[in-house]
Write a protein that holds these residues in place. Structure first.
Motif, PDB file in Angstrom:
ATOM      1  N   MET A   1     137.740  43.427  30.878  1.00  0.00           N
ATOM      2  CA  MET A   1     136.962  44.030  29.794  1.00  0.00           C
ATOM      3  C   MET A   1     137.497  43.588  28.440  1.00  0.00           C
ATOM      4  O   MET A   1     136.726  43.249  27.524  1.00  0.00           O
ATOM      5  N   ARG A   2     138.803  43.557  28.326  1.00  0.00           N
ATOM      6  CA  ARG A   2     139.447  43.122  27.075  1.00  0.00           C
ATOM      7  C   ARG A   2     139.085  41.663  26.778  1.00  0.00           C
ATOM      8  O   ARG A   2     138.753  41.310  25.638  1.00  0.00           O
ATOM      9  N   PHE A   3     139.147  40.827  27.798  1.00  0.00           N
ATOM     10  CA  PHE A   3     138.827  39.413  27.621  1.00  0.00           C
ATOM     11  C   PHE A   3     137.374  39.238  27.171  1.00  0.00           C
ATOM     12  O   PHE A   3     137.077  38.489  26.233  1.00  0.00           O
ATOM     13  N   ALA A   4     136.469  39.956  27.827  1.00  0.00           N
ATOM     14  CA  ALA A   4     135.048  39.829  27.501  1.00  0.00           C
ATOM     15  C   ALA A   4     134.756  40.315  26.084  1.00  0.00           C
ATOM     16  O   ALA A   4     134.004  39.676  25.331  1.00  0.00           O
ATOM     17  N   MET A   5     135.355  41.426  25.711  1.00  0.00           N
ATOM     18  CA  MET A   5     135.098  41.987  24.379  1.00  0.00           C
ATOM     19  C   MET A   5     135.682  41.114  23.276  1.00  0.00           C
ATOM     20  O   MET A   5     135.130  41.036  22.174  1.00  0.00           O
ATOM     21  N   ARG A   6     136.774  40.435  23.577  1.00  0.00           N
ATOM     22  CA  ARG A   6     137.328  39.505  22.586  1.00  0.00           C
ATOM     23  C   ARG A   6     136.428  38.279  22.451  1.00  0.00           C
ATOM     24  O   ARG A   6     136.245  37.740  21.359  1.00  0.00           O
ATOM     25  N   CYS A   7     135.861  37.851  23.570  1.00  0.00           N
ATOM     26  CA  CYS A   7     134.960  36.690  23.530  1.00  0.00           C
ATOM     27  C   CYS A   7     133.682  37.003  22.757  1.00  0.00           C
ATOM     28  O   CYS A   7     133.130  36.142  22.071  1.00  0.00           O
ATOM     29  N   PHE A   8     133.211  38.239  22.879  1.00  0.00           N
ATOM     30  CA  PHE A   8     131.969  38.644  22.218  1.00  0.00           C
ATOM     31  C   PHE A   8     132.250  39.606  21.068  1.00  0.00           C
ATOM     32  O   PHE A   8     131.489  40.548  20.830  1.00  0.00           O
ATOM     33  N   SER A   9     133.341  39.356  20.358  1.00  0.00           N
ATOM     34  CA  SER A   9     133.745  40.262  19.272  1.00  0.00           C
ATOM     35  C   SER A   9     132.698  40.320  18.161  1.00  0.00           C
ATOM     36  O   SER A   9     132.499  41.373  17.545  1.00  0.00           O
ATOM     37  N   GLY A  10     132.015  39.211  17.900  1.00  0.00           N
ATOM     38  CA  GLY A  10     131.002  39.185  16.847  1.00  0.00           C
ATOM     39  C   GLY A  10     129.866  40.153  17.114  1.00  0.00           C
ATOM     40  O   GLY A  10     129.600  41.051  16.299  1.00  0.00           O
ATOM     41  N   PRO A  11     129.167  40.011  18.233  1.00  0.00           N
ATOM     42  CA  PRO A  11     128.081  40.948  18.543  1.00  0.00           C
ATOM     43  C   PRO A  11     128.554  42.400  18.664  1.00  0.00           C
ATOM     44  O   PRO A  11     127.844  43.318  18.248  1.00  0.00           O
ATOM     45  N   CYS A  12     129.756  42.597  19.226  1.00  0.00           N
ATOM     46  CA  CYS A  12     130.279  43.958  19.370  1.00  0.00           C
ATOM     47  C   CYS A  12     130.523  44.594  17.999  1.00  0.00           C
ATOM     48  O   CYS A  12     130.178  45.760  17.767  1.00  0.00           O
ATOM     49  N   SER A  13     131.123  43.833  17.093  1.00  0.00           N
ATOM     50  CA  SER A  13     131.384  44.342  15.745  1.00  0.00           C
ATOM     51  C   SER A  13     130.071  44.648  15.019  1.00  0.00           C
ATOM     52  O   SER A  13     129.967  45.646  14.298  1.00  0.00           O
ATOM     53  N   TRP A  14     129.067  43.779  15.216  1.00  0.00           N
ATOM     54  CA  TRP A  14     127.766  44.008  14.582  1.00  0.00           C
ATOM     55  C   TRP A  14     127.151  45.318  15.074  1.00  0.00           C
ATOM     56  O   TRP A  14     126.643  46.117  14.275  1.00  0.00           O
ATOM     57  N   ALA A  15     127.216  45.555  16.372  1.00  0.00           N
ATOM     58  CA  ALA A  15     126.648  46.782  16.932  1.00  0.00           C
ATOM     59  C   ALA A  15     127.374  48.015  16.392  1.00  0.00           C
ATOM     60  O   ALA A  15     126.742  49.028  16.080  1.00  0.00           O
TER      61      ALA A  15
ATOM     62  N   LYS B   1     143.585  45.037  14.550  1.00  0.00           N
ATOM     63  CA  LYS B   1     144.940  44.574  14.250  1.00  0.00           C
ATOM     64  C   LYS B   1     145.913  44.802  15.406  1.00  0.00           C
ATOM     65  O   LYS B   1     146.941  44.119  15.507  1.00  0.00           O
ATOM     66  N   LEU B   2     145.603  45.756  16.256  1.00  0.00           N
ATOM     67  CA  LEU B   2     146.516  46.065  17.360  1.00  0.00           C
ATOM     68  C   LEU B   2     146.361  45.105  18.542  1.00  0.00           C
ATOM     69  O   LEU B   2     147.343  44.794  19.218  1.00  0.00           O
ATOM     70  N   VAL B   3     145.139  44.655  18.791  1.00  0.00           N
ATOM     71  CA  VAL B   3     144.929  43.718  19.907  1.00  0.00           C
ATOM     72  C   VAL B   3     145.606  42.389  19.573  1.00  0.00           C
ATOM     73  O   VAL B   3     145.288  41.749  18.577  1.00  0.00           O
ATOM     74  N   GLY B   4     146.562  42.015  20.382  1.00  0.00           N
ATOM     75  CA  GLY B   4     147.309  40.797  20.127  1.00  0.00           C
ATOM     76  C   GLY B   4     148.513  41.003  19.213  1.00  0.00           C
ATOM     77  O   GLY B   4     149.154  40.030  18.816  1.00  0.00           O
ATOM     78  N   TYR B   5     148.815  42.260  18.886  1.00  0.00           N
ATOM     79  CA  TYR B   5     149.926  42.528  17.970  1.00  0.00           C
ATOM     80  C   TYR B   5     151.243  42.063  18.580  1.00  0.00           C
ATOM     81  O   TYR B   5     151.509  42.258  19.761  1.00  0.00           O
ATOM     82  N   SER B   6     152.069  41.444  17.745  1.00  0.00           N
ATOM     83  CA  SER B   6     153.408  41.041  18.167  1.00  0.00           C
ATOM     84  C   SER B   6     154.402  41.455  17.088  1.00  0.00           C
ATOM     85  O   SER B   6     154.024  41.699  15.938  1.00  0.00           O
ATOM     86  N   ALA B   7     155.661  41.548  17.444  1.00  0.00           N
ATOM     87  CA  ALA B   7     156.684  42.040  16.542  1.00  0.00           C
ATOM     88  C   ALA B   7     156.707  41.271  15.223  1.00  0.00           C
ATOM     89  O   ALA B   7     156.591  40.050  15.192  1.00  0.00           O
ATOM     90  N   GLY B   8     156.799  42.034  14.148  1.00  0.00           N
ATOM     91  CA  GLY B   8     156.918  41.435  12.835  1.00  0.00           C
ATOM     92  C   GLY B   8     155.611  41.148  12.138  1.00  0.00           C
ATOM     93  O   GLY B   8     155.589  40.712  10.990  1.00  0.00           O
TER      94      GLY B   8
END
Length: 260
Positions: free
Chosen positions: A194-208, A251-258
Motif C-alpha cells: 500500500m505504501r509503495f502504491a501510494m508513493r507511486c500515485f502521490s500526485g492523484p492522491c494529493s489532488w483528491a 515529511k515522515l515517509v522516507g525520513y532519515s536521521a538528521g
C-alpha cells in the motif's frame, strides 16, 4: 526492568509517556540505540503493543497521564518528554464514547504537556495524527486537535520561548510490527505494498485530498513506518532550540536521521 514511578531516573533522561505502546516503544529503542538515557512511563508493567523494550531502557509503571501526582516528580531535570498516549479512533464506536475519546486523546496529552511546561523541560514531542473530518471519529479528532493546540502554546507557557524544541508528529497510518502479548502482528506485510502504491500515485492522491480534505485527509497518504517516527522523535530530542515544528506524512515517509 520495571520499577515504580517513584524510583529515581537518570538526570537528563528522555521520558516517554506510553512507552509500552506501538510508537512509544519504538521511540524508546531508538533513543537507547543512540546511547541516550531513556525511561518508558506507563500505567502497567506488562508488555504492550510495542513488544519487549530491550536493553538500555528503564521502565516506570504506575504512571497515569491524567494524574500528575504519579509523574510530576520525574520531570525536573528531564532532557525531553515524548507524549505517545491515546486510544485508537475506532474505540469511540466499539463500546467507547466521544467523552472518553476526548479524555484519552486530548486531556491525557494536555495534562502531560502542562506539567512539562511547568517543569521547563526543554524539549517535547507530541505523537498526534493526520485524519479526515469523519463524524465517526469526532471525539478522537477533537482530542488530537486540543493536544496540538496545547503543544503550540508550549514555548509561551513554559517560559522557554524559542529556546525550546516542540515537535508534533502527524502521520496518517503507522506501519510496522505490533504485538498481541508475545505474538508479533506484522502489519507491514499488508501496508508495505500500500505504501509503495501510494508513493507511486502521490500526485492523484494529493489532488483528491486537496479537493475533499474532510473525506480523504490523511487517508490517501502512504503509511509511515514506526521506525521513521522514532528517528524523527529522537532527532528532536537531540536538537536544541528548534521552536515549534510539525512533521506530517509527506515529511515522515522516507525520513532519515538528521533530516530537517
Amino acid at each position: 526492568m520495571a520499577s515504580s514511578a517513584a524510583a529515581a531516573i537518570a538526570p537528563g533522561a528522555a521520558l516517554v509517556f506510553g512507552g509500552r505502546g506501538f510508537v512509544g516503544a519504538a521511540v524508546c529503542r531508538e533513543l537507547a540505540r543512540r546511547g541516550l538515557p531513556v525511561a518508558s512511563l506507563s500505567r502497567s508493567d506488562k508488555v504492550g503493543s510495542g513488544g519487549e523494550l530491550g536493553p538500555g531502557i528503564e521502565h516506570r509503571s504506575g504512571v497515569d497521564a491524567l494524574k500528575p501526582e504519579t509523574f510530576k516528580a520525574l520531570l525536573p531535570g528531564a532532557k525531553a518528554v515524548v507524549v505517545s498516549v491515546g486510544e485508537a479512533p475506532w474505540t469511540e464506536r466499539t463500546g467507547g464514547s466521544k467523552d472518553r475519546a476526548l479524555q484519552m486523546n486530548g486531556l491525557t496529552n494536555i495534562t502531560v504537556l502542562r506539567e512539562a511546561a511547568e517543569a521547563k523541560v526543554p524539549c517535547v514531542v507530541l505523537v498526534n495524527a493526520t485524519m479526515p473530518s469523519w463524524r465517526l471519529i469526532a471525539g478522537y479528532r477533537e482530542g488530537k486537535e486540543m493536544a496540538e493546540a496545547e503543544a503550540a502554546q508550549y514555548p509561551e507557557k513554559s517560559g522557554l520561548g524559542p529556546g525550546c524544541t516542540v515537535l508534533v508528529l502527524k502521520p496518517g497510518v503507522v506501519s510496522g510490527t505490533k504485538y498481541w502479548g508475545s505474538v508479533p502482528l506484522p502489519f507491514g506485510v499488508v501496508m508495505g505494498p500500500m505504501r509503495f502504491a501510494m508513493r507511486c500515485f502521490s500526485g492523484p492522491c494529493s489532488w483528491a485530498e486537496e479537493q475533499m480534505p474532510s473525506l480523504f485527509g490523511g487517508v490517501l497518504k502512504p503509511p509511515v513506518l514506526v521506525e521513521e517516527m522514532a528517528v524523527a522523535a529522537a532527532d528532536a530530542v537531540q536538537s536544541e532550540g528548534r521552536g515549534v515544528y510539525t512533521l506530517g506524512p509527506d515529511k515522515l515517509v522516507g525520513y532519515s536521521a538528521g533530516k530537517p
